[in-house]
Write a protein that holds these residues in place. Structure first.
Motif, short mmCIF file in Angstrom:
data_model
loop_
_atom_site.label_atom_id
_atom_site.label_comp_id
_atom_site.label_asym_id
_atom_site.label_seq_id
_atom_site.Cartn_x
_atom_site.Cartn_y
_atom_site.Cartn_z
N VAL A 1 0.85 -1.19 0.00
CA VAL A 1 0.00 0.00 0.00
C VAL A 1 0.89 1.24 0.00
CG1 VAL A 1 -1.70 1.33 1.29
CG2 VAL A 1 -1.87 -1.16 1.22
N GLN A 2 0.58 2.14 -0.90
CA GLN A 2 1.34 3.39 -0.96
C GLN A 2 0.41 4.57 -1.17
OE1 GLN A 2 4.29 2.85 -4.10
NE2 GLN A 2 5.85 2.40 -2.57
N LEU A 3 0.77 5.69 -0.59
CA LEU A 3 0.07 6.94 -0.81
C LEU A 3 1.08 8.01 -1.15
CD1 LEU A 3 -1.41 5.43 1.87
CD2 LEU A 3 -3.02 7.29 1.44
N GLN A 4 0.75 8.82 -2.11
CA GLN A 4 1.62 9.92 -2.50
C GLN A 4 0.80 11.20 -2.52
OE1 GLN A 4 2.99 7.69 -6.23
NE2 GLN A 4 4.82 8.83 -5.69
N ALA A 5 1.21 12.15 -1.72
CA ALA A 5 0.52 13.44 -1.66
C ALA A 5 1.31 14.47 -2.46
CB ALA A 5 0.39 13.90 -0.21
N PHE A 6 0.61 15.24 -3.25
CA PHE A 6 1.27 16.31 -3.98
C PHE A 6 0.27 17.41 -4.30
CE2 PHE A 6 -0.47 14.89 -8.05
CZ PHE A 6 -0.66 13.53 -7.83
N GLY A 7 0.80 18.51 -4.78
CA GLY A 7 -0.06 19.63 -5.15
C GLY A 7 0.13 20.86 -4.28
N GLY A 8 0.96 20.79 -3.25
CA GLY A 8 1.18 21.95 -2.41
C GLY A 8 1.94 23.05 -3.13
N GLY A 9 2.02 24.19 -2.49
CA GLY A 9 2.74 25.30 -3.09
C GLY A 9 2.53 26.58 -2.32
N LEU A 10 2.97 27.65 -2.91
CA LEU A 10 2.83 28.98 -2.31
C LEU A 10 1.66 29.70 -2.96
CD1 LEU A 10 3.82 31.38 -0.60
CD2 LEU A 10 5.38 31.93 -2.47
N VAL A 11 0.71 30.12 -2.14
CA VAL A 11 -0.44 30.86 -2.64
C VAL A 11 -0.65 32.09 -1.76
CG1 VAL A 11 -1.56 28.82 -3.60
CG2 VAL A 11 -2.07 29.54 -1.24
N GLN A 12 -1.57 32.94 -2.19
CA GLN A 12 -1.90 34.13 -1.41
C GLN A 12 -3.23 33.93 -0.69
OE1 GLN A 12 -1.75 37.30 -4.35
NE2 GLN A 12 0.37 37.77 -3.77
N THR A 23 -3.21 6.83 -4.51
CA THR A 23 -3.14 5.62 -3.71
C THR A 23 -2.92 4.40 -4.58
OG1 THR A 23 -5.50 5.13 -3.76
CG2 THR A 23 -4.74 6.66 -2.07
N SER A 24 -2.30 3.39 -4.03
CA SER A 24 -2.12 2.14 -4.74
C SER A 24 -2.02 1.02 -3.73
CB SER A 24 -0.86 2.18 -5.62
OG SER A 24 0.30 2.35 -4.82
N GLY A 25 -2.42 -0.16 -4.15
CA GLY A 25 -2.28 -1.33 -3.31
C GLY A 25 -3.48 -1.67 -2.47
N PHE A 26 -4.58 -0.89 -2.58
CA PHE A 26 -5.77 -1.29 -1.85
C PHE A 26 -7.01 -0.90 -2.64
CE2 PHE A 26 -6.93 2.93 -0.51
CZ PHE A 26 -5.74 3.59 -0.22
N THR A 27 -8.09 -1.55 -2.28
CA THR A 27 -9.37 -1.29 -2.92
C THR A 27 -10.06 -0.15 -2.18
OG1 THR A 27 -9.56 -3.62 -3.50
CG2 THR A 27 -11.57 -2.30 -3.60
N ARG A 107 -8.19 10.40 14.49
CA ARG A 107 -6.92 10.19 15.20
C ARG A 107 -5.86 9.68 14.25
NH1 ARG A 107 -8.48 7.02 20.63
NH2 ARG A 107 -6.24 7.25 20.94
N ALA A 108 -4.76 10.38 14.18
CA ALA A 108 -3.67 10.00 13.28
C ALA A 108 -3.13 8.62 13.61
CB ALA A 108 -2.56 11.05 13.36
N SER A 109 -3.17 8.26 14.88
CA SER A 109 -2.61 6.96 15.28
C SER A 109 -3.41 5.79 14.73
CB SER A 109 -2.55 6.87 16.81
OG SER A 109 -3.85 7.00 17.37
N ARG A 110 -4.62 6.06 14.26
CA ARG A 110 -5.46 4.98 13.73
C ARG A 110 -5.16 4.69 12.26
NH1 ARG A 110 -10.11 4.57 17.11
NH2 ARG A 110 -9.27 4.69 19.23
N TYR A 111 -4.30 5.47 11.65
CA TYR A 111 -3.98 5.29 10.23
C TYR A 111 -2.65 4.55 10.09
CZ TYR A 111 -7.81 8.40 9.12
OH TYR A 111 -9.06 8.95 8.99
N THR A 112 -2.66 3.60 9.21
CA THR A 112 -1.50 2.74 9.04
C THR A 112 -0.54 3.25 7.98
OG1 THR A 112 -2.91 0.85 9.60
CG2 THR A 112 -0.78 0.36 8.56
N TYR A 113 -1.08 3.80 6.92
CA TYR A 113 -0.27 4.18 5.77
C TYR A 113 -0.30 5.70 5.58
CZ TYR A 113 -1.08 -0.77 5.05
OH TYR A 113 -1.17 -2.12 5.23
N TRP A 114 0.87 6.26 5.30
CA TRP A 114 1.01 7.70 5.18
C TRP A 114 1.75 8.09 3.92
CZ3 TRP A 114 -0.95 11.35 8.56
CH2 TRP A 114 -1.54 10.84 9.72
N GLY A 115 1.29 9.18 3.31
CA GLY A 115 2.04 9.78 2.23
C GLY A 115 3.16 10.64 2.79
N GLN A 116 3.94 11.22 1.92
CA GLN A 116 5.15 11.91 2.34
C GLN A 116 4.91 13.35 2.76
OE1 GLN A 116 4.09 11.55 -0.65
NE2 GLN A 116 4.83 13.14 -2.02
#
Length: 124
Positions: A1-12, A23-27, A107-116
């Motif tokens: 299972v993998q997650l990849q977060a993207f799209g951040g940046g500098l805005v006003q 996401t990949s690796g799960f239904t 709760r963050a502790s309840r999540y197993t998989y995290w993006g970067q």
């Protein structure tokens, strides 16, 4: 299972931004995907979650009228649409996945998989 977060940046202040979590690796129906954020010197807080069945849960009152979460048509991407951004929204944003029949949790502790994490900076 993998997650990849993207799209951040500098805005006003007042701008919009859409973050993506690939996401990949799960239904999708078996997993909930949550968005969390962590500002400098603060604890990680839950923002929004979408359950395996598509239900949405809000965890931060400050975003209820401005942020929405959704799944893409292919179901392997979860979006966080952020409108009317302000300086308090500046943080590193993370997406996270949990199973347990696809139910959300604040709760963050309840999540197993995290993006970067992806950094959102809002200038005044």
């Amino acid at each position: 299972v993998q997650l990849q977060a993207f799209g951040g940046g500098l805005v006003q202040t007042g701008d919009s931004l859409r973050l993506s979590c690939l996401t990949s690796g799960f239904t999708s129906v078996d997993y909930a995907v949550g968005w969390f954020r962590q500002a400098p010197g603060q604890e990680r807080e839950g923002v929004l979650c979408i359950s395996g069945s598509g239900d949405t849960e809000y965890y931060a009152d400050s975003v209820k009228d401005r942020f929405t979460i959704s799944r893409g048509n292919a179901k392997n991407t979860v979006y966080l649409q952020m409108n009317n951004l302000n300086v308090e929204d500046k943080a590193v944003y993370y997406c996270a996945g949990r199973s347990t029949s696809g139910f959300c949790s604040s709760r963050a502790s309840r999540y197993t998989y995290w993006g970067q994490g992806t950094l959102v900076t809002v200038s005044s």
